[in-house]
Design a protein around this motif. Structure first.
Motif, PDB file in Angstrom:
ATOM      1  N   ASN A  70       1.014  -1.154  -0.170  1.00 58.62           N
ATOM      2  CA  ASN A  70      -0.052  -0.229   0.070  1.00 58.62           C
ATOM      3  C   ASN A  70       0.841   1.106   0.022  1.00 58.62           C
ATOM      4  N   PHE A  71       2.172   1.231   0.150  1.00 58.23           N
ATOM      5  CA  PHE A  71       3.148   2.397   0.210  1.00 58.23           C
ATOM      6  C   PHE A  71       4.063   2.061  -1.031  1.00 58.23           C
ATOM      7  N   GLY A  72       3.634   1.509  -1.879  1.00 59.68           N
ATOM      8  CA  GLY A  72       4.313   1.209  -3.330  1.00 59.68           C
ATOM      9  C   GLY A  72       5.606   0.367  -3.440  1.00 59.68           C
ATOM     10  N   TYR A  73       5.608  -0.399  -2.223  1.00 64.81           N
ATOM     11  CA  TYR A  73       6.813  -1.392  -2.683  1.00 64.81           C
ATOM     12  C   TYR A  73       6.446  -2.760  -3.121  1.00 64.81           C
ATOM     13  N   ASN A  74       7.199  -3.500  -3.599  1.00 64.29           N
ATOM     14  CA  ASN A  74       6.927  -4.733  -4.371  1.00 64.29           C
ATOM     15  C   ASN A  74       6.755  -5.816  -3.821  1.00 64.29           C
ATOM     16  N   VAL A 128     -10.652   9.899  16.858  1.00 67.09           N
ATOM     17  CA  VAL A 128     -10.430   9.615  15.548  1.00 67.09           C
ATOM     18  C   VAL A 128      -9.426   8.230  15.399  1.00 67.09           C
ATOM     19  N   SER A 129      -9.451   7.266  14.709  1.00 69.55           N
ATOM     20  CA  SER A 129      -8.522   6.236  14.800  1.00 69.55           C
ATOM     21  C   SER A 129      -7.173   6.781  14.255  1.00 69.55           C
ATOM     22  N   LEU A 130      -6.239   6.553  14.898  1.00 67.43           N
ATOM     23  CA  LEU A 130      -4.821   7.081  14.454  1.00 67.43           C
ATOM     24  C   LEU A 130      -4.523   6.202  12.788  1.00 67.43           C
ATOM     25  N   PHE A 131      -4.966   5.114  12.910  1.00 66.21           N
ATOM     26  CA  PHE A 131      -4.708   4.335  11.598  1.00 66.21           C
ATOM     27  C   PHE A 131      -5.579   4.857  10.349  1.00 66.21           C
ATOM     28  N   LYS A 132      -6.796   5.316  10.746  1.00 66.49           N
ATOM     29  CA  LYS A 132      -7.453   6.028   9.679  1.00 66.49           C
ATOM     30  C   LYS A 132      -6.861   7.196   9.106  1.00 66.49           C
ATOM     31  N   ILE A 133      -6.025   7.841   9.844  1.00 69.35           N
ATOM     32  CA  ILE A 133      -5.144   8.941   9.404  1.00 69.35           C
ATOM     33  C   ILE A 133      -3.982   8.332   8.539  1.00 69.35           C
ATOM     34  N   VAL A 134      -3.607   7.405   9.255  1.00 63.28           N
ATOM     35  CA  VAL A 134      -2.200   6.930   8.522  1.00 63.28           C
ATOM     36  C   VAL A 134      -2.770   6.128   7.219  1.00 63.28           C
ATOM     37  N   SER A 135      -3.864   5.700   6.837  1.00 61.18           N
ATOM     38  CA  SER A 135      -4.151   5.194   5.706  1.00 61.18           C
ATOM     39  C   SER A 135      -4.106   6.422   4.475  1.00 61.18           C
ATOM     40  N   LYS A 136      -4.350   7.473   4.674  1.00 61.81           N
ATOM     41  CA  LYS A 136      -4.092   8.524   3.834  1.00 61.81           C
ATOM     42  C   LYS A 136      -2.715   8.538   3.243  1.00 61.81           C
ATOM     43  N   TYR A 137      -1.829   7.931   3.864  1.00 63.28           N
ATOM     44  CA  TYR A 137      -0.415   7.913   3.275  1.00 63.28           C
ATOM     45  C   TYR A 137      -0.259   6.657   2.358  1.00 63.28           C
ATOM     46  N   ALA A 138      -1.064   5.589   2.540  1.00 58.34           N
ATOM     47  CA  ALA A 138      -1.223   4.508   1.925  1.00 58.34           C
ATOM     48  C   ALA A 138      -1.782   4.449   0.776  1.00 58.34           C
ATOM     49  N   ASN A 139      -1.315   5.335  -0.313  1.00 64.87           N
ATOM     50  CA  ASN A 139      -2.052   5.668  -1.534  1.00 64.87           C
ATOM     51  C   ASN A 139      -1.522   5.145  -2.686  1.00 64.87           C
ATOM     52  N   SER A 140      -0.278   4.261  -2.597  1.00 61.18           N
ATOM     53  CA  SER A 140       0.315   3.852  -3.903  1.00 61.18           C
ATOM     54  C   SER A 140       0.065   2.285  -3.953  1.00 61.18           C
ATOM     55  N   SER A 141       0.159   2.022  -5.410  1.00 63.99           N
ATOM     56  CA  SER A 141      -0.107   0.701  -5.787  1.00 63.99           C
ATOM     57  C   SER A 141       1.221  -0.246  -5.749  1.00 63.99           C
ATOM     58  N   GLY A 155       4.557  -1.823  -6.225  1.00 60.73           N
ATOM     59  CA  GLY A 155       5.539  -1.649  -7.343  1.00 60.73           C
ATOM     60  C   GLY A 155       5.623  -0.171  -7.728  1.00 60.73           C
ATOM     61  N   SER A 156       4.985   0.566  -7.268  1.00 58.84           N
ATOM     62  CA  SER A 156       5.091   2.003  -7.773  1.00 58.84           C
ATOM     63  C   SER A 156       6.205   2.542  -7.251  1.00 58.84           C
ATOM     64  N   ARG A 157       6.498   2.186  -6.009  1.00 56.95           N
ATOM     65  CA  ARG A 157       7.836   3.126  -5.502  1.00 56.95           C
ATOM     66  C   ARG A 157       8.918   2.268  -5.850  1.00 56.95           C
ATOM     67  N   TYR A 158       9.051   1.046  -5.638  1.00 53.68           N
ATOM     68  CA  TYR A 158      10.077  -0.017  -6.042  1.00 53.68           C
ATOM     69  C   TYR A 158       9.615  -1.059  -7.136  1.00 53.68           C
ATOM     70  N   PRO A 159      10.303  -1.190  -8.355  1.00 54.76           N
ATOM     71  CA  PRO A 159       9.487  -1.871  -9.218  1.00 54.76           C
ATOM     72  C   PRO A 159       9.388  -3.428  -8.815  1.00 54.76           C
ATOM     73  N   LYS A 160       8.494  -4.175  -9.413  1.00 61.52           N
ATOM     74  CA  LYS A 160       8.279  -5.593  -9.184  1.00 61.52           C
ATOM     75  C   LYS A 160       9.300  -6.247  -9.901  1.00 61.52           C
ATOM     76  N   VAL A 180      10.323  -4.258   9.260  1.00 58.56           N
ATOM     77  CA  VAL A 180       9.204  -3.133   9.005  1.00 58.56           C
ATOM     78  C   VAL A 180       9.685  -2.084   7.930  1.00 58.56           C
ATOM     79  N   VAL A 181       8.659  -1.596   7.188  1.00 57.58           N
ATOM     80  CA  VAL A 181       8.890  -0.707   6.176  1.00 57.58           C
ATOM     81  C   VAL A 181       9.017   0.709   6.724  1.00 57.58           C
ATOM     82  N   ASN A 182      10.216   1.433   6.712  1.00 54.61           N
ATOM     83  CA  ASN A 182      10.048   2.741   7.192  1.00 54.61           C
ATOM     84  C   ASN A 182       8.986   3.772   6.940  1.00 54.61           C
ATOM     85  N   ASP A 183       8.600   3.747   5.614  1.00 53.01           N
ATOM     86  CA  ASP A 183       7.575   4.569   5.211  1.00 53.01           C
ATOM     87  C   ASP A 183       6.227   4.390   6.124  1.00 53.01           C
ATOM     88  N   ILE A 184       5.835   3.131   6.733  1.00 56.06           N
ATOM     89  CA  ILE A 184       4.838   2.856   7.514  1.00 56.06           C
ATOM     90  C   ILE A 184       4.906   3.418   8.896  1.00 56.06           C
TER      91      ILE A 184
END
Length: 126
Positions: free
Chosen positions: A14-18, A40-53, A55-60, A94-98
């Motif tokens: 969800n953060f663009g990793y493959n 408000v749930s903290l993780f609902k706010i965090v989900s705004k960061y999780a907007n990548s498909s 492989g979009s950050r690092y290719p598959k 863990v992925v640092n972006d998360i």
């Protein structure tokens, strides 16, 4: 103990990793903090960061160029000391972006930077 606890499972994809690399995160905070007071749930706010498909950050691997594939490939895996132990350690990391998304969201709430956006955040899901 007067703590509020919430948890969520977040995938690196969800953060663009493959890779998916699902990890469960648990947050506990005092009920008198701004986060608890917003309701408000903290993780609902965090989900705004999780907007990548995926492989979009690092290719598959299938989408890698020849140079990228060569860089990620090891010819003789037995030449790497403690290879299995290193792979096991990496596989559980863990992925640092998360982590950044969680801590940044928490900081913005506690510093009052999310006030205007909190009502719309309740609509967001992973």
């Amino acid at each position: 103990m007067d703590y509020q606890v919430e948890w969520s499972t977040i995938a690196a994809a969800n953060f663009g990793y493959n890779h998916y690399r699902h990890r469960t995160f648990v947050m506990a905070y005092k009920k008198n903090t701004k986060l608890a007071e917003t309701g408000v749930s903290l993780f609902k706010i965090v989900s705004k960061y999780a907007n990548s498909s995926p492989g979009s950050r690092y290719p598959k691997p299938i989408d890698m160029s020849e140079a990228q594939a060569d860089y990620t490939r090891v010819e003789d895996t037995r030449a790497i000391k403690l290879r299995t132990k290193r792979l096991n350690a990496l596989g559980n990391s863990v992925v640092n972006d998360i982590v950044f998304a969680i801590l940044d969201s928490l900081a913005k709430i506690e510093l009052g930077e999310h006030k205007a956006k909190l009502s719309s955040i309740n609509q967001i899901d992973f």
